[in-house]
Design a protein around this motif. Structure first.
Motif, PDB file in Angstrom:
ATOM      1  N   ALA A   1      43.784 -31.279  31.027  1.00 35.22           N
ATOM      2  CA  ALA A   1      43.476 -29.678  30.547  1.00 35.22           C
ATOM      3  C   ALA A   1      42.969 -29.590  29.200  1.00 35.22           C
ATOM      4  O   ALA A   1      43.691 -30.397  28.355  1.00 35.22           O
ATOM      5  N   ARG A   2      42.189 -29.075  28.868  1.00 32.48           N
ATOM      6  CA  ARG A   2      41.381 -28.966  27.510  1.00 32.48           C
ATOM      7  C   ARG A   2      41.023 -27.552  27.076  1.00 32.48           C
ATOM      8  O   ARG A   2      40.585 -26.738  27.864  1.00 32.48           O
ATOM      9  N   VAL A   3      41.460 -27.228  26.072  1.00 30.56           N
ATOM     10  CA  VAL A   3      41.290 -25.981  25.501  1.00 30.56           C
ATOM     11  C   VAL A   3      40.648 -26.335  23.918  1.00 30.56           C
ATOM     12  O   VAL A   3      41.228 -26.544  23.152  1.00 30.56           O
ATOM     13  N   LEU A   4      39.509 -25.438  23.663  1.00 32.46           N
ATOM     14  CA  LEU A   4      38.544 -25.734  22.656  1.00 32.46           C
ATOM     15  C   LEU A   4      38.162 -27.094  22.326  1.00 32.46           C
ATOM     16  O   LEU A   4      38.492 -27.469  21.116  1.00 32.46           O
ATOM     17  N   GLY A   5      38.181 -27.850  23.069  1.00 32.05           N
ATOM     18  CA  GLY A   5      37.801 -29.316  23.217  1.00 32.05           C
ATOM     19  C   GLY A   5      38.926 -30.166  22.887  1.00 32.05           C
ATOM     20  O   GLY A   5      38.883 -31.325  22.713  1.00 32.05           O
ATOM     21  N   VAL A   6      40.281 -29.720  22.898  1.00 33.96           N
ATOM     22  CA  VAL A   6      41.324 -30.415  22.628  1.00 33.96           C
ATOM     23  C   VAL A   6      42.234 -30.649  23.847  1.00 33.96           C
ATOM     24  O   VAL A   6      42.552 -29.589  24.454  1.00 33.96           O
ATOM     25  N   ASP A   7      42.742 -31.795  24.187  1.00 30.43           N
ATOM     26  CA  ASP A   7      43.545 -32.248  25.128  1.00 30.43           C
ATOM     27  C   ASP A   7      44.944 -31.455  25.013  1.00 30.43           C
ATOM     28  O   ASP A   7      45.446 -31.370  23.905  1.00 30.43           O
ATOM     29  N   MET A   8      45.183 -30.837  26.132  1.00 33.42           N
ATOM     30  CA  MET A   8      46.661 -30.144  25.998  1.00 33.42           C
ATOM     31  C   MET A   8      47.616 -30.820  26.737  1.00 33.42           C
ATOM     32  O   MET A   8      47.289 -31.554  27.691  1.00 33.42           O
ATOM     33  N   PRO A   9      48.948 -31.012  26.445  1.00 35.30           N
ATOM     34  CA  PRO A   9      49.503 -30.271  25.243  1.00 35.30           C
ATOM     35  C   PRO A   9      49.321 -30.770  24.101  1.00 35.30           C
ATOM     36  O   PRO A   9      49.137 -32.020  23.762  1.00 35.30           O
ATOM     37  N   SER A  10      49.120 -29.851  23.181  1.00 29.68           N
ATOM     38  CA  SER A  10      48.803 -30.156  21.736  1.00 29.68           C
ATOM     39  C   SER A  10      49.529 -28.927  20.962  1.00 29.68           C
ATOM     40  O   SER A  10      49.011 -27.820  20.857  1.00 29.68           O
ATOM     41  N   ARG A  11      50.304 -29.257  20.213  1.00 27.04           N
ATOM     42  CA  ARG A  11      51.034 -28.048  19.518  1.00 27.04           C
ATOM     43  C   ARG A  11      50.256 -27.472  18.365  1.00 27.04           C
ATOM     44  O   ARG A  11      50.236 -26.307  18.341  1.00 27.04           O
ATOM     45  N   PRO A  12      49.450 -28.099  17.642  1.00 26.40           N
ATOM     46  CA  PRO A  12      48.722 -27.458  16.561  1.00 26.40           C
ATOM     47  C   PRO A  12      47.940 -26.563  17.500  1.00 26.40           C
ATOM     48  O   PRO A  12      47.520 -25.336  16.638  1.00 26.40           O
ATOM     49  N   ASN A  13      47.113 -27.186  18.342  1.00 22.65           N
ATOM     50  CA  ASN A  13      46.038 -26.276  18.909  1.00 22.65           C
ATOM     51  C   ASN A  13      46.564 -25.009  19.682  1.00 22.65           C
ATOM     52  O   ASN A  13      45.710 -23.959  19.812  1.00 22.65           O
ATOM     53  N   LEU A  14      47.942 -24.846  19.531  1.00 24.90           N
ATOM     54  CA  LEU A  14      48.455 -23.525  20.208  1.00 24.90           C
ATOM     55  C   LEU A  14      48.296 -22.376  19.236  1.00 24.90           C
ATOM     56  O   LEU A  14      48.358 -21.238  19.645  1.00 24.90           O
ATOM     57  N   ALA A  15      47.954 -22.674  17.719  1.00 25.80           N
ATOM     58  CA  ALA A  15      47.621 -21.581  16.790  1.00 25.80           C
ATOM     59  C   ALA A  15      46.335 -20.858  17.247  1.00 25.80           C
ATOM     60  O   ALA A  15      46.099 -19.679  16.770  1.00 25.80           O
ATOM     61  N   ARG A  16      45.538 -21.424  17.931  1.00 24.25           N
ATOM     62  CA  ARG A  16      44.379 -21.027  18.250  1.00 24.25           C
ATOM     63  C   ARG A  16      44.435 -20.193  19.944  1.00 24.25           C
ATOM     64  O   ARG A  16      43.279 -19.741  20.218  1.00 24.25           O
ATOM     65  N   ILE A  17      45.455 -20.318  20.359  1.00 20.49           N
ATOM     66  CA  ILE A  17      45.665 -19.947  21.809  1.00 20.49           C
ATOM     67  C   ILE A  17      46.709 -18.570  21.775  1.00 20.49           C
ATOM     68  O   ILE A  17      47.807 -18.641  21.223  1.00 20.49           O
ATOM     69  N   GLY A  18      46.429 -17.754  22.608  1.00 18.31           N
ATOM     70  CA  GLY A  18      47.231 -16.479  22.757  1.00 18.31           C
ATOM     71  C   GLY A  18      47.786 -16.674  24.121  1.00 18.31           C
ATOM     72  O   GLY A  18      46.918 -16.808  25.063  1.00 18.31           O
TER      73      GLY A  18
END
Lengths: 266, 383
Positions: free
Chosen positions: A78-95
């Protein structure tokens, strides 16, 4: 790469307009012998509203939780904005707006919002007030959440998910229990967010909301049955009714046109 | 670790408590009420005197022995000689009527060669009745010189290493009760708050933010540590302080606070309770994983709280427990808190005492273990 303030207003993800905002590669999640998500592939370009449609138990929530990184995949990516999830820092860009309201009943509207926003690093009072204005709760800052009406709690829940201006927004059945007038407001708000470059994935099991999405994904038994704009899916199914179209893609009606049964195996 | 996120969690818990008067009452009023009740019961128990009947069935001159006995007993504080020179049947009836607590019987074969004295009690509650005996025993010990004619009755002076011989049960129990309450209430309140996070969907939302599990546990520990601090401060002030209110009109004189005598440093005692409480916060978070409703949190009380109360050295010293239970008592955090609190509050030990340091470090180790466990269970997928 912790992002502390919302990048959504500045446009789609940095990796260019062609790069998908949300991506799944052979994504699979098993609960024992149940395949909740059964090998889903998808690549969703940014700046659009995607509707995740399917009956209860079709795997919509599990798919969203995999994409947010709240559940770990059995296999696949699963990838959001090019970053593999789970990724805690990436959560700042996700609602993420959950199906339950997920707010603290004892706390006031303002306390709820400022708490979740603080966890996202958003402490600008003006920004928070603006997001309460958008859901028309700016007159109720001091009201405890438990004294709000159901629709107001839903609005507060949405404000809590959006106050940090996320670039990608997952909304799990956001309009359940919401009256028609408020539903229209919600959708207008979603379209504004998409126009600002945000990517929205909205799950629903009511088909009359589908037409408000830019693109639909029909989900059943953990599979994507069909994907496309509402008009396109209608055309392929040969019907004006999206519900009928869904059933045809699911291969459940007796009169399945040749074209749709071919599509259903997609 | 981001301090601002920890601070956000901390502030939220404080705000939630402020809006929850019941939990505040549970935290601050309940321990005071229970300790006041305990103080009341224990102090009235120790001040009540033992009513004694003396029965002389021996052939010894009545006057000599009886007067010896009477003088020995009446000199003993806490003993009231009610009746003498009666027969045993009358004494038994008096016990049944509860007009006396103890009957002392000099049997017919009583002599200098066979100085056996019978002590008769009702037997409905042997353990409770035995609590009336120490004063009596002290007096009877003085009768050993009975056969020596007119020689004066020796008296026995009692001394203790710590505290004073007059120390009541309350003096030794009160400091320990403080720690136990902090543990109990912190455990219950964290368990329930965290369960609410799980079932209310806020945990799902928390985990979708960049906050880390360690930050959540730390924020919780700070929040509940804050309230535990307030609780311990208030309860300790109540236990140690005493404010006598004189009678005013129809209101009789009364005292606020117990005025328990201690020589220890309250700050070290507080440190012990705080480390104990940190373990309780994490234990509450950990066990909330296994509960679906608030009732199920309460169902942990007989499993988590009661054994610690029974085995932790609260009522009986660890060494007097059955061999099989001793290792169990030695893994319970409350055991170390009680030992530490007694060392500090009664024996006046400070941080230079190896025993206190050992208690503190074991408590810290237990807290660290449960913090790790709590952080690990938060990862568990929430449905």
């Amino acid at each position: 790469m912790a992002v502390t303030s919302g990048p959504a207003a500045s446009g789609p993800a940095a990796s260019g307009p062609a790069a998908p905002a949300v991506e799944a590669v052979a994504l699979r999640k098993d609960f024992g012998s149940i395949h909740a998500v059964d090998g889903i592939d998808m690549a969703l370009p940014p700046g659009r509203i995607y509707g995740l449609l399917g009956p209860n138990g079709s795997g919509k929530t599990t798919l969203i939780r995999l994409l947010v990184g709240l559940a770990s995949a059995t296999s696949g990516k699963a990838r959001v904005l090019g970053v593999d999830m789970p990724s805690r820092p990436n959560l700042a860009r996700i609602g993420y707006m959950t199906q339950a309201d997920g707010i603290y009943p004892e706390l006031s509207v303002w306390e709820n919002l400022s708490f979740f926003a603080a966890l996202y690093g958003q402490t600008d009072r003006a920004v928070l007030l603006r997001s309460l204005e958008l859901v028309e709760l700016d007159g109720r800052l001091g009201t405890p959440a438990q004294n709000l009406s159901g629709g107001m709690r839903r609005r507060l829940s949405m404000a809590c998910a959006l106050a940090h201006h996320p670039a990608v927004i997952f909304l799990d059945e956001p309009t359940v229990g919401v009256d028609p007038a408020l539903r229209v407001q919600f959708w207008n708000h979603f379209h504004r967010l998409a126009a600002d470059g945000g990517t929205l994935l909205v799950s629903s099991h009511v088909m009359d909301e589908a037409d408000r999405c830019d693109e639909l994904l029909f989900i059943r038994d953990g599979h994507v049955l069909a994907q496309g704009a509402p008009a396109e899916l209608r055309k392929r199914a040969g019907t004006d009714n999206l519900e009928t179209a869904f059933l045809q893609f699911a291969g459940e009606t007796a009169a399945v046109p040749e074209t749709t049964s071919a599509e259903a195996t997609r | 670790m981001n301090p601002r996120r920890v601070a956000a969690v901390f502030r939220r818990i404080v705000a939630q408590f402020r809006r929850d008067p019941r939990s505040l009452a549970l935290l601050f009023v309940a321990p005071l009420a229970i300790i006041a009740l305990l103080g009341w019961v224990l102090s009235s128990q120790t001040s009540g005197s033992v009513r004694v009947a003396i029965v002389n069935e021996s052939s010894n001159p009545v006057g000599l022995i009886a007067s010896k006995l009477q003088s020995a007993l009446s000199q003993q504080t806490g003993v009231a000689v009610q009746e003498w020179t009666i027969d045993e049947a009358t004494a038994r009836q008096m016990l049944k009527d509860q007009t006396v607590d103890v009957a002392v019987i000099l049997p017919p074969d009583f002599s200098v060669d066979n100085p056996k004295i019978e002590v008769l009690t009702l037997g409905l509650n042997p353990a409770g009745e035995s609590s009336a005996l120490p004063a009596l025993q002290k007096a009877l010990l003085g009768l050993e010189a009975l056969g020596n004619g007119d020689s004066p009755v020796p008296t026995i002076e009692r001394a203790t290493v710590y505290g004073s011989p007059d120390a009541t049960q309350l003096d030794s129990l009160a400091p320990v009760v403080v720690g136990f309450f902090a543990y109990f209430f912190v455990f219950i309140l964290t368990g329930i708050s965290f369960l609410r996070e799980r079932i209310g969907g806020t945990l799902e939302r928390l985990l979708a933010t960049p906050v880390s599990r360690a930050e959540i546990v730390l924020g919780y520990s700070l929040g509940f540590g804050f309230f535990a601090t307030l609780q311990v401060a208030i309860v300790m002030a109540f236990v140690l302080g005493r404010l006598d209110i004189p009678a005013l009109g129809p209101v009789p004189a009364f005292a606020i606070g117990l005025g328990v005598r201690t020589i220890g440093n309250p700050l070290i005692a507080y440190l012990l309770v705080l480390v104990l409480g940190l373990g309780a916060v994490s234990l509450g978070i950990f066990l909330s994983t296994f509960a679906r409703t608030e009732l199920q949190i309460l169902q942990f009380i007989p499993i988590v709280i009661v054994p610690q109360g029974l085995l932790g050295g609260f009522f009986w010293p660890i060494e007097r427990l059955p061999d099989l239970l001793q290792p169990v008592a030695r893994i319970l955090p409350v055991t170390y808190a009680i030992d530490g609190l007694r060392q500090v509050m009664i024996a006046g030990a400070d941080l230079s005492s190896g025993q206190v340091l050992l208690d503190l470090s074991v408590l810290a180790g237990i807290a660290a273990f449960f913090i790790a466990l709590a952080a690990a269970t938060i990862r568990r997928e929430v449905a």
